[in-house]
Design an enzyme around this catalytic site. Structure first.
Site, short mmCIF file in Angstrom:
data_model
loop_
_atom_site.label_atom_id
_atom_site.label_comp_id
_atom_site.label_asym_id
_atom_site.label_seq_id
_atom_site.Cartn_x
_atom_site.Cartn_y
_atom_site.Cartn_z
N LYS A 1 4.78 3.90 -10.18
CA LYS A 1 3.49 3.82 -9.48
C LYS A 1 2.37 3.52 -10.46
O LYS A 1 1.48 2.71 -10.18
CB LYS A 1 3.23 5.13 -8.73
CG LYS A 1 4.24 5.39 -7.61
CD LYS A 1 4.14 6.83 -7.12
CE LYS A 1 5.16 7.12 -6.03
NZ LYS A 1 5.25 8.59 -5.76
N GLU B 1 0.83 -1.21 0.00
CA GLU B 1 0.00 0.00 0.00
C GLU B 1 0.86 1.25 0.00
O GLU B 1 0.51 2.27 -0.62
CB GLU B 1 -0.93 -0.01 1.22
CG GLU B 1 -1.95 1.10 1.26
CD GLU B 1 -2.97 1.02 0.13
OE1 GLU B 1 -2.81 1.83 -0.81
OE2 GLU B 1 -3.89 0.18 0.17
#
Lengths: 443, 443
Positions: free
Chosen positions: B216, B140
């Site tokens: 990302k 996360e």
């Protein structure tokens, strides 16, 4: 070590029953049918609808229900040992929905529900029951369907002490306030249109009086602060008394009026829990949330400020949230109902709302004659309220004119006292309108 | 039926080792120490730090590490049978971090990491390894620390086919672009300030060339579309060539320039995966995301549009995300690494970027003399590009002046061809600057 991911391939289907086949119930059936392949890739364990229940069997609902057992009586679902999970989409805090959820949990089954009223009123009892009997009680769809705020508070922000949250939790009210601002029309006119368009219920009480938002806020408060849910302690006022005049004045002062749910730990440790129309800065993120969108703004001690925006209601977003819960449960993901096991939830110490302080918006309807402002000013001075801005738009001697003020930091109790005294003046023709100005953090 | 919530009380602690004690590693230790009580209430199973590892033992890091085993060699952590989970906060796609994560997964341990480069380059291999050996690989913290976007895509939106997402994924770039806009200063001047203030690294390449954002985005693409991660297929361009002139012109046309990561399924079914400076409407939600904030905007077929905003990096938000993963794992919540079991992930069919079409912003530096616009217009016509707006600010005969155009819908390949031809004109004095205008959905 065992491999849960591969082992899951051999798991039997997760068998569910859907009780309530309104717009959301049919949406759930639609997703499970349409995305059967997609979901199977994600779970390696099928979610299988075994039975459905609703009031009228014959009705054409636009989804094919022929493969499922039909039960006229939803209670019968709870006796069926073949069913792992009951999806309650009937609604209402009492009666059929309450009886069904209680019986299903008592039978050790999982329950997924979109029923905010049920949770607001019976959440504590039902959470204990679920945790005692080993079933889950999942309710992502109960608050802001399109925003996974339950999961975010319970899991995503689990490492944080949450100091506060605020949000727009009712799409109907937000739609009405947005329409009033954009069209300049009155509350009544916009409400009627919203009803005609299907954006507001025939009986709009729950929405426009803030009750629906308060149900949701009570759930978020319990989750965010680890306290026992307490709907009775939400200070609620709705948008019936927000007039187009207030919306226009707010705009001139650089604000917008939003029905805002706020749960915040005050400096003395007490918890403020309120749903009320508030002025928010026009250029803040929350001020920009328009129409049917919901938004929740959070503040955690490590994660900092956060915001989530999505559609609050409607078939797709709500059904999406229900199915997300089903996927979690079919994968064996079970968390305590309110993040902390129900037995560990503590009652909150709520703020005395009269002691809450802040800036306020105050509108008077006064007779335009000399001395009125002096009388009003004297009352404010005596109540220790100082004024940051005052606006009397136009002159109309002998007629009714609005006077609007923005206060400096003041106590709610002092404002209430001042309003009472001002209302008693012969030159003040209508009850003063008072709205809190919500200070907004960096987001 | 069994009761997992109560049963958990008897579970032994979830034992972790933290490898890498930089700002995030120490933040994780701090949260676990400071919120020990809070976490214990939420999990009923303690998360216990057993060992730590970093390069220099003696360094004062501002957190008390005396209770933990110190290991100079992080690899030693993977041999310790007492450790359930290795938290990798060393960083870098190769070397120590890669070796450690691989060894830990091979030993059947869970791994929590904030390492986007590692996942972008080796995510597929590591996901397979984790799932084969039964350990978890949780990350996360690797994307937009303050935003639980991994959990949201994997779980919250599990019921949806995601059609696209776009986001601001690098706080350093967003800070620089925001500062440039607000101060009117050049890229170089603002970058230097950002470095002095610690907002940008001494070697800012990874950030400003878009590589960090591309790492990302590759992760989000894999998760959102259920495809095998493929960092090499992200079209990347950074913000080095965004000038203050472009920012000012964009503003005049009603846009802002943001470094935007976009993953979107095109009409022909191919996947666009890009990180590049784009113009976005000034008054859109994404246009309003300033400074160090990150934001991710998603579109699902049932849930509709959604937005999440939070701090992208820094000790608190990143450590918060790491601990959220630890809480999930200590509660037994394990999902396939990229939402779909790694063996089921398919390679994506990526869009031919030349075929991508859209509106574009084009800036030329031309010699201010008669006929220049006619020459440029002829090239655009021949390349089948039509112009929505053209602006030549001021006149300065014989000198260099900027000419800015906004195109109608055009193919990227046609634009590239036109730029090549325009660059060859003797009156065009600098390479044309071309930025895509990102169409923004309803949020």
């Amino acid at each position: 070590m065992s491999s849960p991911v591969t082992a899951a391939e051999k798991d039997p289907p997760y068998k569910i029953a859907v009780a309530g086949l309104g717009t959301v119930g049919c949406g759930v059936v639609e997703i499970l049918q349409k995305h059967e392949g997609l979901l199977a890739r994600r779970t390696d364990r099928p979610i299988e609808i075994v039975a459905v229940s609703a009031r009228s069997k014959g009705k054409d609902r636009g989804v094919d229900l022929s493969a499922y057992k039909w039960m006229d009586d939803p209670q019968a679902l709870t006796a069926d040992p073949d069913i792992d999970c009951v999806v309650e989409l009937i609604g209402g805090s009492e009666g059929v929905a309450y009886d069904l959820v209680k019986a299903a949990l008592n039978a050790g089954k999982d329950v997924v529900t979109a029923n905010k009223a049920l949770l607001a009123h019976h959440g504590d009892e039902l959470a204990r029951l679920a945790e005692d009997k080993g079933g889950a009680l999942a309710y992502e769809a109960a608050v802001a369907g399109g925003i996974p705020i339950i999961k975010t508070l319970r899991e995503g922000f689990a490492a944080n002490r949450i100091s506060g949250l605020h949000g727009i939790l009712n799409g109907t009210c937000n739609y009405i306030l947005t329409e009033m601002r954009e069209s300049g029309r009155s509350f009544d006119a916009v409400l009627k249109d919203a009803q005609d368009l299907g954006y507001a219920e025939a009986d709009p009480t729950f929405d426009i009086d803030g009750i629906d938002a308060a149900h949701k806020l009570a759930i978020l408060t319990a989750l965010a602060f680890g306290v026992r849910i307490d709907f009775e302690r939400v200070r609620v006022s709705g948008i019936r008394h927000v007039s187009d005049v207030d919306i226009a004045f707010a705009e001139e002062f650089g604000y917008r009026i939003k029905l805002l749910g706020v749960a915040r730990q005050l400096e003395d440790g007490t918890l403020l829990q309120s749903v009320e129309p508030c002025l928010v800065p026009r250029h803040s993120a929350v001020g920009a949330i328009d129409g049917a969108f919901n938004a929740v703004f959070t503040e955690g001690d490590f994660v900092g400020p956060g915001a989530m925006v999505g559609l609050g209601a409607g078939r797709g977003p709500t059904a999406s949230a229900v199915v997300a819960d089903l996927v979690d449960l079919c994968m064996g993901q079970k968390r305590p109902v309110f993040s902390v096991p129900a037995k560990n939830l503590t009652p909150a110490d709520y703020a005395d709302s009269a002691a809450v302080s802040g800036h306020f918006y105050l509108r008077l309807s006064v007779l335009d004659k000399p001395g009125v402002i002096a009388d009003v000013s004297a009352i404010l001075r005596d109540c220790r309220i100082s004024i940051e801005a005052l606006m009397q738009r136009g002159r109309d001697p002998g007629q009714q004119v609005p006077v609007v003020m923005i206060t400096h930091d003041a106590r709610q109790a002092d404002l209430a006292r001042a309003c009472e005294q001002m209302a008693a003046l012969s030159t003040v023709l209508e009850p003063p309108r008072l709205f809190r100005i919500e200070k907004i953090a960096s987001l």
